[in-house]
Design a protein around this motif. Sequence first.
Motif, short mmCIF file in Angstrom:
data_model
loop_
_atom_site.label_atom_id
_atom_site.label_comp_id
_atom_site.label_asym_id
_atom_site.label_seq_id
_atom_site.Cartn_x
_atom_site.Cartn_y
_atom_site.Cartn_z
N CYS A 1 22.63 44.59 43.02
CA CYS A 1 23.74 45.54 42.97
C CYS A 1 24.82 45.22 43.99
O CYS A 1 26.01 45.44 43.74
CB CYS A 1 23.22 46.96 43.14
N VAL A 2 24.42 44.69 45.16
CA VAL A 2 25.42 44.25 46.14
C VAL A 2 26.29 43.15 45.53
O VAL A 2 27.52 43.12 45.73
CB VAL A 2 24.73 43.75 47.43
N LEU A 3 25.69 42.25 44.76
CA LEU A 3 26.43 41.13 44.17
C LEU A 3 27.26 41.56 42.97
O LEU A 3 28.36 41.05 42.76
CB LEU A 3 25.46 40.02 43.78
N THR A 4 26.75 42.49 42.16
CA THR A 4 27.52 42.93 40.99
C THR A 4 28.55 43.99 41.35
O THR A 4 29.49 44.23 40.59
CB THR A 4 26.59 43.51 39.91
N ARG A 5 28.34 44.68 42.49
CA ARG A 5 29.16 45.83 42.91
C ARG A 5 29.07 46.96 41.88
O ARG A 5 30.02 47.73 41.71
CB ARG A 5 30.62 45.43 43.13
N ARG A 6 27.92 47.09 41.23
CA ARG A 6 27.73 48.13 40.22
C ARG A 6 26.39 48.80 40.47
O ARG A 6 25.51 48.27 41.15
CB ARG A 6 27.76 47.53 38.81
N GLY A 7 26.23 50.01 39.89
CA GLY A 7 24.98 50.73 40.00
C GLY A 7 23.86 50.06 39.23
O GLY A 7 24.07 49.06 38.53
N VAL A 8 22.65 50.64 39.33
CA VAL A 8 21.48 50.02 38.73
C VAL A 8 21.63 49.95 37.21
O VAL A 8 21.39 48.89 36.60
CB VAL A 8 20.21 50.80 39.12
N ARG A 9 21.98 51.03 36.57
CA ARG A 9 22.06 51.04 35.11
C ARG A 9 23.05 50.00 34.60
O ARG A 9 22.76 49.24 33.67
CB ARG A 9 22.45 52.43 34.60
N ASP A 10 24.22 49.96 35.21
CA ASP A 10 25.24 49.00 34.75
C ASP A 10 24.82 47.56 35.03
O ASP A 10 25.05 46.67 34.21
CB ASP A 10 26.58 49.30 35.43
N SER A 11 24.20 47.33 36.18
CA SER A 11 23.75 45.97 36.50
C SER A 11 22.65 45.52 35.54
O SER A 11 22.65 44.40 35.04
CB SER A 11 23.25 45.91 37.95
N PHE A 12 21.69 46.42 35.30
CA PHE A 12 20.55 46.06 34.48
C PHE A 12 20.84 46.09 32.98
O PHE A 12 19.97 45.78 32.17
CB PHE A 12 19.38 46.99 34.77
N ALA A 13 22.09 46.43 32.61
CA ALA A 13 22.47 46.32 31.19
C ALA A 13 22.41 44.87 30.74
O ALA A 13 22.25 44.59 29.54
CB ALA A 13 23.87 46.90 30.98
N ASP A 14 22.53 43.94 31.68
CA ASP A 14 22.36 42.52 31.38
C ASP A 14 20.87 42.19 31.46
O ASP A 14 20.26 42.30 32.52
CB ASP A 14 23.13 41.68 32.41
N PRO A 15 20.25 41.80 30.34
CA PRO A 15 18.80 41.53 30.35
C PRO A 15 18.39 40.48 31.37
O PRO A 15 17.28 40.55 31.92
CB PRO A 15 18.51 41.06 28.92
N LEU A 16 19.26 39.52 31.65
CA LEU A 16 18.92 38.51 32.64
C LEU A 16 18.78 39.11 34.04
O LEU A 16 17.90 38.72 34.81
CB LEU A 16 19.96 37.40 32.64
N LEU A 17 19.65 40.08 34.35
CA LEU A 17 19.57 40.71 35.66
C LEU A 17 18.38 41.66 35.74
O LEU A 17 17.75 41.79 36.80
CB LEU A 17 20.87 41.45 35.98
#
Length: 327
Positions: free
Chosen positions: A216-232
Amino acid sequence: MRICVYGAGAIGGHIAGRLARGGADVSLVARGAHLAAIQSNGLTVQAHDGTHHSRPKASADPRELGPQDAVIVTVKAPALPDVAASIAPLLKSDTAVAFVMNGIPWWYFLGHAGPHRDMRLPAVDPGGALEKAVGLPRTIGGVVYSASEVVSPGVVHSEHGNIRVILGEPDGRISDRAKAISAVLEAGGMPSPVTPEIRLEVWAKLLGNLGNGPICVLTRRGVRDSFADPLLRDAARRSAQEAQAIAAALGVTLPDSHVARVAGANMAHKPSILQDLELGRPMEIESLFATPLHLARLTGTPTPQLDLLVALAKQAARAAGLYPEIT
């Protein structure tokens, strides 16, 4: 019961509100606009079970609050040296001090059976300041789950009802003093189990911190938004597995369900370390990221993915002026 919450930010404010609701005589060590608002208008906690208002005594100076039956320290790890330097006026001979924080705690190896017994962790307790100022006999370990945020000075919003404060003695006792703090929190609507295995709970929380924090530090997004990408999401699972392996090397066995919980997280909330980055506040990189990896090296545990993600997260912090440059 006189209880001081030292560090009344989002987590500390929520805990203080619950203690007041549970009948404690609550005081707060706070600072800035948040302190001024609490002094003028009281503390408001917006939670799943309603809005709770209290009027705790609050000050930036512990000397104005006096000796307490218990102190609950909820500051971020970079502020611990300040706690060590100023906590003395809050302490009687029998005052318990519960460190309810994220990351590897300063007391982790003190008195703990095993090959690393009494090893100090200078990255989280520089110069042994907390050990000298508080000491292991006073100390209670604590882990908190509360997705909270200060939405305006004096007002704390808690996102959902999955809240709890887990308390435990470093030596595994189920003590009367831990049960007393727990009883007040539970009377205030915050579940607070007392465990004989507080180190297990430290690692259970760390799996989430290490699974979602660097990403999340790298994406600058919350958990849900970051984990919307299956790779992440899969990367979070692998990070949690590496953290699980570090814990196992230290004698703490975490079931695979803990890893599945991290990989299945779907909360919109931003991890606190990302909130700190966005607000330009000191980040808990040492206790959350660097010290667990130090323990991985100490135990010979491979952590290739965490090594990379934490290195990148440190660079993001350096770019914001929040972490020392490489020399």
